[in-house]
Design an enzyme around this catalytic site. Sequence first.
Site, short mmCIF file in Angstrom:
data_model
loop_
_atom_site.label_atom_id
_atom_site.label_comp_id
_atom_site.label_asym_id
_atom_site.label_seq_id
_atom_site.Cartn_x
_atom_site.Cartn_y
_atom_site.Cartn_z
N GLU A 45 0.69 -1.28 0.06
CA GLU A 45 -0.07 0.00 0.07
C GLU A 45 1.07 1.25 0.06
O GLU A 45 0.61 2.31 -0.65
CB GLU A 45 -0.89 0.05 1.34
CG GLU A 45 -1.68 1.18 1.43
CD GLU A 45 -2.25 1.43 2.78
OE1 GLU A 45 -2.56 2.58 3.27
OE2 GLU A 45 -2.34 0.18 3.65
N ASP A 49 0.84 3.90 -3.45
CA ASP A 49 0.41 5.53 -3.32
C ASP A 49 1.49 6.18 -3.93
O ASP A 49 0.95 6.92 -4.66
CB ASP A 49 0.25 5.58 -1.73
CG ASP A 49 -0.04 7.09 -1.32
OD1 ASP A 49 -1.06 7.49 -1.91
OD2 ASP A 49 0.69 7.79 -0.90
N ASP A 118 -7.14 1.11 0.51
CA ASP A 118 -5.65 0.47 0.67
C ASP A 118 -5.57 -0.62 -0.23
O ASP A 118 -4.32 -0.64 -0.62
CB ASP A 118 -5.66 -0.09 2.22
CG ASP A 118 -5.78 1.01 3.29
OD1 ASP A 118 -5.57 2.40 2.93
OD2 ASP A 118 -5.87 0.78 4.35
N GLU A 121 -4.31 0.60 -3.57
CA GLU A 121 -3.05 0.98 -3.86
C GLU A 121 -1.93 -0.17 -3.77
O GLU A 121 -0.83 0.08 -4.50
CB GLU A 121 -2.72 1.75 -2.44
CG GLU A 121 -3.48 3.27 -2.65
CD GLU A 121 -3.33 4.12 -1.37
OE1 GLU A 121 -3.70 5.31 -1.43
OE2 GLU A 121 -2.95 3.47 -0.19
#
Length: 227
Positions: A45, A49, A118, A121
Amino acid sequence: MKRSAEIAALEDRLGHRFEQVDLLRRALTHSSMSSPGREDNQRLEFLGDRVLGLVMSEALLAGDRAASEGQLAPRFNALVRKEACADVAAEIDIGAALKLGRSEMMSGGRRKMALLGDAMEAVIAAVYLDAGFEVAREMILRLWGDRVARVDEDARDPKTSLQEWAQARGMTPPAYVEVSRSGPDHAPVFTIEARLANGESAQATAGAKRRAEQQAAAALLDKVSHG
């Protein structure tokens, strides 16, 4: 490597067949299911991102070569924030393939905005590690679709915009009050009222408290801006 039906179906929706399918499995494993022999998706995650951020930064710069940093920043935030990631995750039904602990599953984890965002990502990071940046970029731009082109020129988090509106007029920050909560524990529905110090208010109802607050803020901002 053998794939479950859920994994294979998600690969179809992602448009990417993994060479290292364990990366996708890890991306779909919530911390409630982690164990010494099973990694969760938190590290992926973190990476995803950053990959998403780079892709959207490039896309926004290429899409509007005259825009200032001040114009680009709110558009960027609108495209990468957790709500946007969760919306894309819901569109391709990442929730159906999530690996959740029993308590998280019973509380409706497959539909929770934070978990979906989450996981989206983490899946981005899995594709990046499996096939490289170009493949990850192509997937992101395809899944985000026309969101990039139609992102509002002054896209902002509605709560932030409402707070700035209030502060510019010497008011205290808006208050958000939970008016009601209904539905079962695993799928609650919240009604939130946004209130300003001048007495103006607006309500919104959604399946997540944060989303209801955002919608209430947007409704109140529209009300005071056009009232």
